[in-house]
Write a protein that holds these residues in place. Sequence first.
Motif, PDB file in Angstrom:
ATOM      1  N   SER A 259      35.792  96.878   0.042  1.00 12.39           N
ATOM      2  CA  SER A 259      35.431  97.909   0.709  1.00 12.39           C
ATOM      3  C   SER A 259      36.216  98.947   0.964  1.00 12.39           C
ATOM      4  O   SER A 259      37.638  98.769   0.998  1.00 12.39           O
ATOM      5  CB  SER A 259      34.784  97.838   2.000  1.00 12.39           C
ATOM      6  OG  SER A 259      33.745  96.485   2.019  1.00 12.39           O
ATOM      7  N   VAL A 260      35.726 100.170   0.869  1.00  9.55           N
ATOM      8  CA  VAL A 260      36.933 101.105   1.339  1.00  9.55           C
ATOM      9  C   VAL A 260      35.908 102.214   2.254  1.00  9.55           C
ATOM     10  O   VAL A 260      34.960 102.681   2.010  1.00  9.55           O
ATOM     11  CB  VAL A 260      37.322 102.011  -0.189  1.00  9.55           C
ATOM     12  CG1 VAL A 260      38.190 103.178   0.471  1.00  9.55           C
ATOM     13  CG2 VAL A 260      37.979 101.155  -0.995  1.00  9.55           C
ATOM     14  N   HIS A 261      36.641 102.511   3.277  1.00 14.81           N
ATOM     15  CA  HIS A 261      35.823 103.317   4.375  1.00 14.81           C
ATOM     16  C   HIS A 261      36.799 104.487   4.686  1.00 14.81           C
ATOM     17  O   HIS A 261      38.107 104.498   4.700  1.00 14.81           O
ATOM     18  CB  HIS A 261      35.165 102.578   5.583  1.00 14.81           C
ATOM     19  CG  HIS A 261      34.048 101.753   5.153  1.00 14.81           C
ATOM     20  ND1 HIS A 261      32.907 102.439   5.273  1.00 14.81           N
ATOM     21  CD2 HIS A 261      33.956 100.693   4.575  1.00 14.81           C
ATOM     22  CE1 HIS A 261      32.026 101.514   4.851  1.00 14.81           C
ATOM     23  NE2 HIS A 261      32.582 100.413   4.630  1.00 14.81           N
ATOM     24  N   THR A 262      36.106 105.507   5.489  1.00 15.78           N
ATOM     25  CA  THR A 262      36.967 106.496   5.975  1.00 15.78           C
ATOM     26  C   THR A 262      37.856 106.014   7.475  1.00 15.78           C
ATOM     27  O   THR A 262      38.850 106.892   7.737  1.00 15.78           O
ATOM     28  CB  THR A 262      36.314 107.826   6.191  1.00 15.78           C
ATOM     29  OG1 THR A 262      35.407 107.633   7.272  1.00 15.78           O
ATOM     30  CG2 THR A 262      35.827 108.169   4.807  1.00 15.78           C
ATOM     31  N   ASP A 263      37.355 105.173   8.289  1.00 17.68           N
ATOM     32  CA  ASP A 263      37.994 104.847   9.534  1.00 17.68           C
ATOM     33  C   ASP A 263      37.676 103.257   9.539  1.00 17.68           C
ATOM     34  O   ASP A 263      36.561 102.579   8.960  1.00 17.68           O
ATOM     35  CB  ASP A 263      37.593 105.671  10.658  1.00 17.68           C
ATOM     36  CG  ASP A 263      36.184 105.635  10.953  1.00 17.68           C
ATOM     37  OD1 ASP A 263      35.625 104.711  10.890  1.00 17.68           O
ATOM     38  OD2 ASP A 263      35.657 106.705  11.255  1.00 17.68           O
ATOM     39  N   GLY A 264      38.393 102.664  10.550  1.00 12.39           N
ATOM     40  CA  GLY A 264      38.413 101.186  10.912  1.00 12.39           C
ATOM     41  C   GLY A 264      36.892 101.052  11.562  1.00 12.39           C
ATOM     42  O   GLY A 264      36.212  99.931  11.222  1.00 12.39           O
ATOM     43  N   TYR A 265      36.155 101.951  12.310  1.00  9.15           N
ATOM     44  CA  TYR A 265      35.002 101.572  12.852  1.00  9.15           C
ATOM     45  C   TYR A 265      33.849 101.570  11.595  1.00  9.15           C
ATOM     46  O   TYR A 265      33.090 100.673  11.730  1.00  9.15           O
ATOM     47  CB  TYR A 265      34.363 102.584  13.599  1.00  9.15           C
ATOM     48  CG  TYR A 265      33.019 102.658  14.355  1.00  9.15           C
ATOM     49  CD1 TYR A 265      32.678 101.604  14.992  1.00  9.15           C
ATOM     50  CD2 TYR A 265      31.979 103.434  13.965  1.00  9.15           C
ATOM     51  CE1 TYR A 265      31.297 101.348  15.445  1.00  9.15           C
ATOM     52  CE2 TYR A 265      30.614 103.509  14.292  1.00  9.15           C
ATOM     53  CZ  TYR A 265      30.499 102.365  15.142  1.00  9.15           C
ATOM     54  OH  TYR A 265      29.151 102.021  15.573  1.00  9.15           O
ATOM     55  N   ALA A 266      33.879 102.531  10.617  1.00 10.62           N
ATOM     56  CA  ALA A 266      33.015 102.239   9.744  1.00 10.62           C
ATOM     57  C   ALA A 266      33.280 101.048   8.578  1.00 10.62           C
ATOM     58  O   ALA A 266      32.214 100.493   8.123  1.00 10.62           O
ATOM     59  CB  ALA A 266      33.170 103.782   8.645  1.00 10.62           C
ATOM     60  N   LEU A 267      34.334 100.836   8.646  1.00 11.86           N
ATOM     61  CA  LEU A 267      34.784  99.536   7.734  1.00 11.86           C
ATOM     62  C   LEU A 267      34.124  98.083   8.478  1.00 11.86           C
ATOM     63  O   LEU A 267      33.436  97.459   7.949  1.00 11.86           O
ATOM     64  CB  LEU A 267      36.306  99.060   7.815  1.00 11.86           C
ATOM     65  CG  LEU A 267      36.768  97.946   7.239  1.00 11.86           C
ATOM     66  CD1 LEU A 267      36.249  97.716   5.369  1.00 11.86           C
ATOM     67  CD2 LEU A 267      38.245  97.790   7.077  1.00 11.86           C
TER      68      LEU A 267
END
Length: 285
Positions: A259-267
């Motif tokens: 996975s690749v997200h824009t912040d830790g919460y989204a991850l």
Amino acid sequence: MHAIVTRTAAASEQTAANARQVIYRTQGRRQDWFTRLASPSGIGEKIKPFVFLDNFDVGSSGMPLSGMHPHSGIATVTVIISGNMNYRDTTGKSGTLSPGSVEWMNAGGGVWHGGGAAEGDRVRGFQLWIALPPEDENGPAHSQYLAPEQVQTHGPARVILGRYGNAASAVTTRASINYLHIRLKNGQRWRYQPPAGHTVGWVALYAGKLHTAGTVLQNELAVFEESTAALDFLAEGDTEFVLGSAIKHPHDLVLGYYSVHTDGYALERGEAEIERIRELVPRTA
């Protein structure tokens, strides 16, 4: 006569010097059935939203399906160069991709998918990951599978994503991205003018040699300096490659395993959804 040749050579050298330069090139790292050309922890940080690229070459495993695995926060784009590939995903779709076909899997907040060469076949192509913007990174997963005749062309370019000339992709993306599959004949020249704001640009070769900006590329990924200037190419031999250009992804790359997200919460949200749908994954995973 000698003076004319000298001026011509000097002009050619000056043109190459003024061209948009190659700032990074690699033949990648071979790993079993694929060559890893870019990853989110490496050059993918520099060419985002393009964060991962594999050139794959895989034979039939003898299983109806193999390699089921999860993603979130990205879209994967698979371009089949040769052979036939079976696929299945947890949005409920399955089938076979033939040469020239395209898979678009928008993982959004979480999905599992997989596939492999059709029985007795060998499949080759490229798989690309694209980082999704915050509006889409935890949204619903959805997929599109395009037959070769559904991929529009303009000149030597097949438009996988975005728009080029009078051709447009059947896949809609929120971000401004072009992803083209190009075939040039020996000695053929081609110029690519990126759309406004597309400062990210790269090519990855599958066959032949490509002359650009005073360099010769073969079996490698090449990244160009950030600019909206045109890119000029000359084919040596029949040449086949993919090209990406885009407005640069302005967000951090926060990485999970798939996975690749824009912040830790989204991850965290993406990884939780992946776990929730794990029970839907076929037993061949």
